[in-house]
Design an enzyme around this catalytic site. Structure first.
Site, PDB file in Angstrom:
ATOM      1  CG  ASN A   7      -1.970   1.034   1.235  1.00 29.65           C
ATOM      2  OD1 ASN A   7      -1.861   2.017   0.512  1.00 29.65           O
ATOM      3  ND2 ASN A   7      -2.989   0.851   2.044  1.00 29.65           N
ATOM      4  CE  LYS A  14      -0.670   2.670   5.296  1.00 33.94           C
ATOM      5  NZ  LYS A  14      -1.941   3.023   5.936  1.00 33.94           N
ATOM      6  NE  ARG A  70      -5.319   2.549  -1.144  1.00 35.54           N
ATOM      7  CZ  ARG A  70      -4.928   3.825  -1.116  1.00 35.54           C
ATOM      8  NH1 ARG A  70      -3.648   4.132  -1.146  1.00 35.54           N
ATOM      9  NH2 ARG A  70      -5.816   4.792  -1.051  1.00 35.54           N
ATOM     10  CG  HIS A 159     -10.487   6.629   0.030  1.00 34.56           C
ATOM     11  ND1 HIS A 159     -10.873   7.874   0.484  1.00 34.56           N
ATOM     12  CD2 HIS A 159      -9.150   6.578   0.175  1.00 34.56           C
ATOM     13  CE1 HIS A 159      -9.806   8.547   0.884  1.00 34.56           C
ATOM     14  NE2 HIS A 159      -8.744   7.779   0.697  1.00 34.56           N
ATOM     15  NE  ARG A 220      -4.884  14.072  -1.387  1.00 31.89           N
ATOM     16  CZ  ARG A 220      -5.270  12.792  -1.423  1.00 31.89           C
ATOM     17  NH1 ARG A 220      -6.312  12.429  -2.142  1.00 31.89           N
ATOM     18  NH2 ARG A 220      -4.618  11.888  -0.733  1.00 31.89           N
ATOM     19  CD  GLU A 362      -7.375   1.424   2.189  1.00 32.33           C
ATOM     20  OE1 GLU A 362      -6.593   1.945   3.002  1.00 32.33           O
ATOM     21  OE2 GLU A 362      -7.628   1.906   1.086  1.00 32.33           O
TER      22      GLU A 362
HETATM   23  P1  ADP Z   1      -4.018   7.722   5.309  1.00 25.32           P
HETATM   24  O1  ADP Z   1      -5.002   8.370   4.418  1.00 25.32           O
HETATM   25  O2  ADP Z   1      -2.634   8.305   5.206  1.00 25.32           O
HETATM   26  O3  ADP Z   1      -4.072   6.212   5.318  1.00 25.32           O
HETATM   27  P2  ADP Z   1      -5.066   7.472   7.994  1.00 25.32           P
HETATM   28  O4  ADP Z   1      -6.311   6.741   7.701  1.00 25.32           O
HETATM   29  O5  ADP Z   1      -3.984   6.771   8.721  1.00 25.32           O
HETATM   30  O6  ADP Z   1      -4.471   8.213   6.735  1.00 25.32           O
HETATM   31  O7  ADP Z   1      -5.471   8.767   8.841  1.00 25.32           O
HETATM   32  C1  ADP Z   1      -4.558   9.761   9.172  1.00 25.32           C
HETATM   33  C2  ADP Z   1      -5.260  10.802  10.027  1.00 25.32           C
HETATM   34  O8  ADP Z   1      -5.810  10.158  11.190  1.00 25.32           O
HETATM   35  C3  ADP Z   1      -4.369  11.927  10.530  1.00 25.32           C
HETATM   36  O9  ADP Z   1      -5.038  13.165  10.377  1.00 25.32           O
HETATM   37  C4  ADP Z   1      -4.226  11.620  12.010  1.00 25.32           C
HETATM   38  O10 ADP Z   1      -4.060  12.795  12.740  1.00 25.32           O
HETATM   39  C5  ADP Z   1      -5.550  10.977  12.314  1.00 25.32           C
HETATM   40  N1  ADP Z   1      -5.488  10.173  13.532  1.00 25.32           N
HETATM   41  C6  ADP Z   1      -4.808   9.033  13.739  1.00 25.32           C
HETATM   42  N2  ADP Z   1      -4.929   8.629  15.030  1.00 25.32           N
HETATM   43  C7  ADP Z   1      -5.707   9.559  15.645  1.00 25.32           C
HETATM   44  C8  ADP Z   1      -6.194   9.742  16.974  1.00 25.32           C
HETATM   45  N3  ADP Z   1      -5.913   8.881  17.942  1.00 25.32           N
HETATM   46  N4  ADP Z   1      -6.958  10.826  17.217  1.00 25.32           N
HETATM   47  C9  ADP Z   1      -7.230  11.705  16.242  1.00 25.32           C
HETATM   48  N5  ADP Z   1      -6.808  11.600  14.996  1.00 25.32           N
HETATM   49  C10 ADP Z   1      -6.052  10.549  14.683  1.00 25.32           C
END
Ligand code: ADP
Length: 377
Positions: A7, A14, A70, A159, A220, A362
């Site tokens: 990913n 990842k 992905r 997504h 974005r 995912e």
């Molecule tokens: P990606 O699209 O990179 O896969 P993720 O699904 O991992 O992103 O989400 C990233 C977002 O989730 C970031 O804005 C991060 O701050 C938020 N996030 C992750 N853990 C927490 C938490 N415990 N509380 C609030 N926000 C969180």
């Protein structure tokens, strides 16, 4: 089957080795700061070499059956997962301009594996595929038809793997057959998208031609008046400058200065006005789209939150749902604060429809799709 799931984000990779029979995660890791210098990997090809090195012992014991990628943008061509060959890789590469943060990374990863393990089956699982059920009135832009025919300019949505997985789990949690399930699913990570689910299928989604359309995201902009871009070009900004500005320097990062939701919530709680405004803008825009999709599906049976922010930020969920009182949707304060990896209901008993938190996976979805393609299903 044992599947290595890759990913790739714009600057991260990842990986997980999944057993699709037991759903066990045999190995996993993250390589980040790709292409950011400071001794890290120069690109996703080098990062892939690091993954192979890290997995050497694990794979010596139990070899892989396949690699699943992905792939963000499948364009007009790909409506389901496919077995990769050179022609497919070139086809994914031709879609680079449509997903400049992601597709080039996928192509480098695919080629690095083909060079290292030439006989390994590789499968591309496209983020756009689930949205192929969008009706034309949802995917067509009101611009000349020529642009669709010549360049494939239309809404694709992204997504999809996550929205599909979460839709299935949400229907299961509520005991509704997925083919009879109407819902609004909010994937809130660094990328943000909302999907309107009718009869278990995607009938509208907030991302469009690229993953830039729609809601306020980490870096974005989401929706802006397209005339702004023309105006900026006339002021002398290049297409590249505008691309970088909209994809990497906008969204929560532009509004607050940091795109980490935890930092924004902490700052807002400490009285930072920019943080409060960033949260207001992001939650207001999302609530408007939720209302629109509730109408689009003819009345949702559930509102579902997923991904980093959707699963973890009780504060952001509360902000969004507080704007939905006209729909009769209400959270349960205590249930909303529960932290868990399990799908759960976080709404009040008298909420008109349930609000769910459903962790996305995912990697599991990609591993299962990869195994199905390799088996020829
Ligand atoms: P990606 O699209 O990179 O896969 P993720 O699904 O991992 O992103 O989400 C990233 C977002 O989730 C970031 O804005 C991060 O701050 C938020 N996030 C992750 N853990 C927490 C938490 N415990 N509380 C609030 N926000 C969180």
């Amino acid at each position: 089957m044992r599947v290595l799931v890759i990913n790739s984000g714009s600057s991260s990779l990842k990986y997980q080795v999944r057993d699709t029979d037991t759903n066990e995660v045999a190995a996993n890791g993250l390589i980040d700061r790709i292409g950011e210098g400071a001794g890290g990997p120069a690109d996703h090809g080098e990062a892939m070499d690091q993954v192979a090195a890290a997995l050497e012992d694990e794979l010596a014991q139990r070899p892989l059956d396949a690699v699943g990628h992905r792939v963000v943008h499948g364009g007009e061509r790909f409506s389901e997962p496919v077995l990769i060959n050179n022609e497919i890789t070139r086809s994914i590469e031709r879609l680079n301009p449509l997903a400049p943060l992601h597709n080039p990374a996928n192509v480098l990863g695919i080629r690095a594996i083909a060079a290292k393990w030439p006989h390994m089956p590789q499968v591309a699982v496209f983020d756009t595929a689930f949205h192929r059920t969008l009706p034309e009135h949802a995917w067509r832009y009101a611009i000349p038809d020529e642009l669709y025919r010549q360049y494939g300019i239309r809404r694709y949505g992204f997504h999809g793997t996550s929205h599909q997985f979460v839709t299935g789990r949400a229907a299961e949690l509520l005991g509704v057959p997925v083919h009879a399930f109407n819902a609004v699913v909010a994937h809130l990570g660094n990328g943000v998208s909302l999907t309107a689910i009718q009869g278990g299928a995607s009938i509208d989604t907030s991302m469009g031609f690229t993953p830039l359309e729609g809601l306020v995201m980490g870096t974005r902009s989401g929706d802006v008046d397209p005339s702004i871009l023309i105006f900026l070009q006339r002021q002398g900004m290049s297409a590249q400058d505008i691309d970088t500005m909209l994809n990497k320097e906008s969204g929560l990062k532009a509004l607050f200065g940091d795109n980490d939701m935890r930092a924004i919530v902490d700052a807002a709680n400490a009285g930072n006005a920019r943080a409060t405004l960033a949260l207001e803008i992001a939650s207001y825009r999302l609530a408007k789209y939720i209302g629109g999709y509730h109408v689009a599906v003819g009345g949702a049976q559930a509102l579902v939150f997923t991904a980093g922010i959707g699963e973890n930020s009780a504060d952001f969920r509360a902000l969004v749902v507080s704007r939905l009182s006209a729909l009769g949707v209400k959270l349960d304060g205590a249930a909303n604060l529960v932290r868990s990896r399990e799908p759960r209901v976080v709404s009040a008993p008298d909420s008109l429809i349930p609000v769910l938190v459903v962790p996305t996976d995912e990697e599991q979805a990609i591993a299962e799709a990869t195994a199905a393609v390799v088996r020829g299903e």
